[in-house]
Enzyme design. Structure first.
Site, mmCIF file in Angstrom:
data_model
loop_
_atom_site.group_PDB
_atom_site.id
_atom_site.type_symbol
_atom_site.label_atom_id
_atom_site.label_comp_id
_atom_site.label_asym_id
_atom_site.label_seq_id
_atom_site.Cartn_x
_atom_site.Cartn_y
_atom_site.Cartn_z
ATOM 1 N N TYR A 154 0.831 -1.210 0.000
ATOM 2 C CA TYR A 154 0.000 0.000 0.000
ATOM 3 C C TYR A 154 0.858 1.250 0.000
ATOM 4 O O TYR A 154 2.035 1.221 0.362
ATOM 5 C CB TYR A 154 -0.945 0.005 1.205
ATOM 6 C CG TYR A 154 -0.264 0.116 2.556
ATOM 7 C CD1 TYR A 154 -0.206 1.333 3.232
ATOM 8 C CD2 TYR A 154 0.297 -0.993 3.175
ATOM 9 C CE1 TYR A 154 0.399 1.443 4.474
ATOM 10 C CE2 TYR A 154 0.903 -0.901 4.413
ATOM 11 C CZ TYR A 154 0.950 0.321 5.058
ATOM 12 O OH TYR A 154 1.566 0.426 6.283
ATOM 13 N N ASN B 233 10.282 -5.675 7.532
ATOM 14 C CA ASN B 233 11.020 -4.435 7.738
ATOM 15 C C ASN B 233 12.429 -4.794 8.193
ATOM 16 O O ASN B 233 12.598 -5.457 9.221
ATOM 17 C CB ASN B 233 10.352 -3.551 8.799
ATOM 18 C CG ASN B 233 9.097 -2.888 8.297
ATOM 19 O OD1 ASN B 233 8.838 -2.847 7.096
ATOM 20 N ND2 ASN B 233 8.297 -2.369 9.202
ATOM 21 N N TYR C 47 15.878 -3.260 9.453
ATOM 22 C CA TYR C 47 16.467 -2.044 10.001
ATOM 23 C C TYR C 47 17.971 -2.210 10.205
ATOM 24 O O TYR C 47 18.425 -3.241 10.686
ATOM 25 C CB TYR C 47 15.854 -1.699 11.365
ATOM 26 C CG TYR C 47 14.373 -1.424 11.350
ATOM 27 C CD1 TYR C 47 13.879 -0.143 11.128
ATOM 28 C CD2 TYR C 47 13.459 -2.451 11.588
ATOM 29 C CE1 TYR C 47 12.525 0.108 11.133
ATOM 30 C CE2 TYR C 47 12.094 -2.211 11.594
ATOM 31 C CZ TYR C 47 11.633 -0.925 11.361
ATOM 32 O OH TYR C 47 10.285 -0.678 11.365
ATOM 33 N N HIS D 25 2.918 6.230 14.106
ATOM 34 C CA HIS D 25 1.824 6.029 13.157
ATOM 35 C C HIS D 25 0.818 5.048 13.739
ATOM 36 O O HIS D 25 1.091 4.356 14.725
ATOM 37 C CB HIS D 25 2.359 5.465 11.840
ATOM 38 C CG HIS D 25 2.915 4.077 11.977
ATOM 39 N ND1 HIS D 25 4.144 3.823 12.535
ATOM 40 C CD2 HIS D 25 2.397 2.856 11.650
ATOM 41 C CE1 HIS D 25 4.371 2.520 12.561
ATOM 42 N NE2 HIS D 25 3.330 1.911 12.024
ATOM 43 N N HIS E 286 2.275 4.146 17.469
ATOM 44 C CA HIS E 286 3.445 3.373 17.887
ATOM 45 C C HIS E 286 4.585 3.670 16.927
ATOM 46 O O HIS E 286 4.366 4.122 15.797
ATOM 47 C CB HIS E 286 3.142 1.871 17.954
ATOM 48 C CG HIS E 286 2.693 1.276 16.659
ATOM 49 N ND1 HIS E 286 1.357 1.256 16.260
ATOM 50 C CD2 HIS E 286 3.371 0.677 15.651
ATOM 51 C CE1 HIS E 286 1.245 0.668 15.098
ATOM 52 N NE2 HIS E 286 2.458 0.306 14.687
ATOM 53 N N ARG F 127 18.115 -5.296 12.875
ATOM 54 C CA ARG F 127 16.893 -5.921 13.376
ATOM 55 C C ARG F 127 15.904 -6.057 12.234
ATOM 56 O O ARG F 127 15.803 -5.165 11.379
ATOM 57 C CB ARG F 127 16.273 -5.083 14.482
ATOM 58 C CG ARG F 127 15.027 -5.739 15.071
ATOM 59 C CD ARG F 127 14.037 -4.715 15.593
ATOM 60 N NE ARG F 127 12.846 -5.370 16.121
ATOM 61 C CZ ARG F 127 11.642 -4.826 16.137
ATOM 62 N NH1 ARG F 127 11.466 -3.625 15.634
ATOM 63 N NH2 ARG F 127 10.612 -5.477 16.618
#
Length: 349
Positions: free
Chosen positions: A105, A159, A161, A170, A232, A243
């Site tokens: 999205y 995700n 990182y 968000h 959060h 991570r």
């Protein structure tokens, strides 16, 4: 002077003031104090309790399972670097890459109109399907432990990182995703923070309403208040090592979706748009999490600003040299009428 048990008048004044110091922490480790009243503190405590009551955590994945899943995540990263995924599967940002599977999205700067409720699903087929290993190694395990019902997940996001990476405060789009929101953490321990406020240039983050430790191999489930009524985030200072998190969600049947005509680079749901190989991963730096992040767009703005100032300076220097000639005494040999001689004189020096 001693008054009513106080050795200093400042102590008495401080005791009469219904506030206490709170800390606003920068990503580079600097801390700034600000005042918060007792009423504010009570509200924050009550809100933190609401968040806690709507968050569930469990340690499901063993060390061996984590190693196996992390190897699969590395394969996803390598495949993305080679440009083997569809265009909208990979979303790159400084110190953080996203890999959308099943459903993707638009969000953030990708939106034509900013703000909650503007997010849209991509047209069907514009991101790759959920890999089989995600089903076998992650989703099926969660179903077995009763975390989610079978057939719930149709969207998986990885995700990835690097140290100092973050994701700003968000709420996962309510009009796009059903609840709960499930995430599984890998590679290292970190934290999920609720109710933070971000400021930029340099990046800094306020104290959270709730700091939730997230360990490697743990599952975090957000629903109710934690999912819908408070933001959060992941702060830069909480990512000290690489991570990765796998986020598992279900899209709503009536979630708004972009039409194919708004995505001109994809003419067919079966077409695979080859990305130019690009890698944003940087060598791990243990101090990166405490250093202000400078985005590429900021560097470009600085370059443009310096270039503009240099051009103005060059123009002013030429103008001022002629102005200084005009301001000389009438008897001086260096007048506007003797400009050619003046230039020859300057060249000799």
């Amino acid at each position: 002077m001693k008054m009513a048990g106080f050795t200093d008048l400042r102590e008495k004044l401080k005791s009469m003031t219904p506030h206490r110091d709170k800390v606003f922490e920068h990503s580079n480790g600097e801390k700034r104090k600000y005042r918060e009243s007792d009423d504010d503190e009570e509200r924050r405590d009550a809100e933190a309790q609401k968040v806690k009551s709507s968050v569930k955590q469990a340690n499901i994945f063993t060390q061996e399972e984590c190693v196996r899943i992390e190897a699969k995540i590395d394969e996803v990263v390598a495949k993305g670097d080679k440009g083997l995924y569809r265009e909208h599967t990979v979303d790159r940002a400084p110190l953080r890459n996203k890999y959308f599977f099943g459903e993707g999205y638009t969000y953030g700067s990708q939106l034509e109109k900013r703000g909650p409720g503007q997010e849209r699903l991509y047209s069907r087929g514009e991101v790759d399907e959920i890999p089989e290993w995600v089903h076998e190694l992650v989703i099926d395990r969660l179903v077995t432990h009763g975390v989610i019902p079978e057939g719930f997940v149709n969207s998986a996001v990885i995700n990835d990182y690097q140290p100092g990476g973050c994701i700003v405060s968000h709420v996962d789009p309510i009009h796009i995703f059903e609840r709960p929101i499930v995430s599984v953490s890998f590679f290292s321990d970190s934290a999920l923070c609720f109710g933070c406020k971000f400021q930029f240039k340099p990046i800094r983050v306020s104290e959270p309403v709730l700091y939730l430790p997230v360990t490697r191999g743990s599952v975090t489930v957000l629903s109710g208040y934690a999912a819908d009524d408070i933001t959060h985030c992941i702060r830069p200072q909480d990512i000290k090592e690489r991570r990765a998190v796998i986020i598992l969600r279900k899209t709503r049947p009536d979630a708004p979706r972009l039409s194919s005509s708004l995505s001109p680079s994809i003419h067919s749901s079966e077409r695979r748009h080859i990305l130019k190989a690009k890698r944003s991963h940087r060598k791990a730096d243990p101090d990166a999490a405490h250093r202000p992040r400078v985005l590429e767009m900021d560097k470009e703005l600085q370059r443009r600003s310096l270039s503009s100032r240099q051009r103005r300076h060059d123009g002013d220097s030429s103008e001022n040299s002629w102005r200084r000639a005009d301001e000389r005494e009438p008897g001086s040999r260096y007048t506007p009428d003797h400009a050619p001689a003046r230039r020859v004189k300057m060249r000799r020096h």
